[in-house]
Design a protein around this motif. Structure first.
Motif, PDB file in Angstrom:
ATOM      1  N   PRO A  80      -9.306   3.531  -3.410  1.00  0.00           N
ATOM      2  CA  PRO A  80      -9.315   2.201  -2.790  1.00  0.00           C
ATOM      3  C   PRO A  80      -8.178   2.056  -1.776  1.00  0.00           C
ATOM      4  CG  PRO A  80      -8.340   2.065  -4.957  1.00  0.00           C
ATOM      5  CD  PRO A  80      -8.781   3.493  -4.768  1.00  0.00           C
ATOM      6  N   THR A  81      -8.054   3.045  -0.904  1.00  0.00           N
ATOM      7  CA  THR A  81      -7.071   3.007   0.174  1.00  0.00           C
ATOM      8  C   THR A  81      -7.793   3.337   1.477  1.00  0.00           C
ATOM      9  OG1 THR A  81      -6.493   5.357   0.124  1.00  0.00           O
ATOM     10  CG2 THR A  81      -5.315   3.903  -1.419  1.00  0.00           C
ATOM     11  N   PRO A  82      -7.196   3.044   2.603  1.00  0.00           N
ATOM     12  CA  PRO A  82      -7.845   3.390   3.874  1.00  0.00           C
ATOM     13  C   PRO A  82      -7.999   4.893   4.082  1.00  0.00           C
ATOM     14  CG  PRO A  82      -6.053   1.828   4.235  1.00  0.00           C
ATOM     15  CD  PRO A  82      -5.975   2.266   2.804  1.00  0.00           C
ATOM     16  N   TYR A  83      -7.238   5.703   3.347  1.00  0.00           N
ATOM     17  CA  TYR A  83      -7.226   7.150   3.575  1.00  0.00           C
ATOM     18  C   TYR A  83      -8.196   7.917   2.687  1.00  0.00           C
ATOM     19  CZ  TYR A  83      -3.044   5.353   5.709  1.00  0.00           C
ATOM     20  OH  TYR A  83      -2.184   4.592   6.446  1.00  0.00           O
ATOM     21  N   GLY A  84      -8.730   7.281   1.673  1.00  0.00           N
ATOM     22  CA  GLY A  84      -9.757   7.889   0.841  1.00  0.00           C
ATOM     23  C   GLY A  84      -9.301   9.043  -0.028  1.00  0.00           C
ATOM     24  N   GLY A  85      -8.007   9.267  -0.128  1.00  0.00           N
ATOM     25  CA  GLY A  85      -7.509  10.342  -0.986  1.00  0.00           C
ATOM     26  C   GLY A  85      -7.175  11.624  -0.256  1.00  0.00           C
ATOM     27  N   LYS A  86      -7.050  11.565   1.064  1.00  0.00           N
ATOM     28  CA  LYS A  86      -6.885  12.802   1.842  1.00  0.00           C
ATOM     29  C   LYS A  86      -5.659  13.613   1.448  1.00  0.00           C
ATOM     30  CE  LYS A  86      -4.535  10.949   5.903  1.00  0.00           C
ATOM     31  NZ  LYS A  86      -4.602  10.805   7.344  1.00  0.00           N
ATOM     32  N   TRP A  87      -4.568  12.968   1.035  1.00  0.00           N
ATOM     33  CA  TRP A  87      -3.378  13.730   0.646  1.00  0.00           C
ATOM     34  C   TRP A  87      -3.622  14.457  -0.673  1.00  0.00           C
ATOM     35  CZ3 TRP A  87      -1.579   8.419   1.946  1.00  0.00           C
ATOM     36  CH2 TRP A  87      -1.268   8.306   3.296  1.00  0.00           C
ATOM     37  N   ALA A  88      -4.225  13.767  -1.616  1.00  0.00           N
ATOM     38  CA  ALA A  88      -4.538  14.410  -2.894  1.00  0.00           C
ATOM     39  C   ALA A  88      -5.498  15.572  -2.688  1.00  0.00           C
ATOM     40  CB  ALA A  88      -5.151  13.404  -3.872  1.00  0.00           C
ATOM     41  N   HIS A  89      -6.458  15.392  -1.817  1.00  0.00           N
ATOM     42  CA  HIS A  89      -7.454  16.429  -1.586  1.00  0.00           C
ATOM     43  C   HIS A  89      -6.821  17.645  -0.903  1.00  0.00           C
ATOM     44  CE1 HIS A  89     -10.429  12.858  -1.765  1.00  0.00           C
ATOM     45  NE2 HIS A  89      -9.956  13.199  -2.949  1.00  0.00           N
TER      46      HIS A  89
END
Length: 182
Positions: A119-128
């Motif tokens: 639920p962030t604007p980035y959609g989890g890109k750092w975790a991914h």
């Protein structure tokens, strides 16, 4: 003649039963393309934190089961949210167990794709990105186009056709993966 099956082990980074990422994993499992079987690794939350002495003397049954699932699979799909800008600890721990013994762990040589929602604007890109890096260091092979990070702020990933198609494209890429010639 039956169609050969590609088995994909699915690691879900959220332990919450009603998490959107778990629901995405279940939806993909239920809609897997013909000839592709997605098997969700359960009990990641029951695996103790990796510790070399424990692994050397009494590897926990939950860690053995995870290694066996991934070892018997053709590929690995990670479906995960992002916690504080990185992957959840339970996922990092699973990769730690899968990386051992060093150089011959269950994840070595396996193609890996990473998808998920937050639920962030980035959609989890750092975790991914962190997941791909960690799995790669552990010996997995990141597939081209194998990361899909989706925000849930403006779309429901469980019903949006375009999002589901992008998630399924990663599953298809995992199933079609051919290792590089030696």
């Amino acid at each position: 003649m039956t169609t050969p099956s590609t088995r994909v082990a699915v690691l879900v980074g959220s332990l919450r039963a009603e998490s959107t990422n778990r629901k995405v994993a279940e939806l993909l499992r239920d809609r897997a393309p013909e000839g592709v079987e997605l098997v969700i690794a359960d009990h990641l939350g029951e695996i103790p934190f990796y510790e070399e002495n424990l692994d050397a003397t009494a590897t926990p049954a939950t860690a053995v089961a995870l290694r066996e699932l991934v070892g018997a699979s053709d590929a690995v799909l990670v479906v995960t949210p992002e916690y504080n800008g990185t992957m959840p600890a339970v996922l990092n721990n699973a990769i730690d167990w899968l990386s051992r013994p060093y150089g011959v762990g269950a994840i070595v040589g396996k193609p890996v794709g990473v998808i998920g929602t937050t639920p962030t604007p980035y959609g989890g890109k750092w975790a991914h990105a962190d997941t791909v890096r960690s799995a790669g260091i552990a010996g997995a092979v990141a597939i081209d186009g194998g990361i899909v990070s989706q925000s849930v702020l403006e779309v429901d990933p469980l019903t949006d056709v375009d999002v589901l198609e992008r998630f399924l494209a990663v599953v298809n890429a995992l199933a079609a993966f051919e290792p590089a010639a030696a």
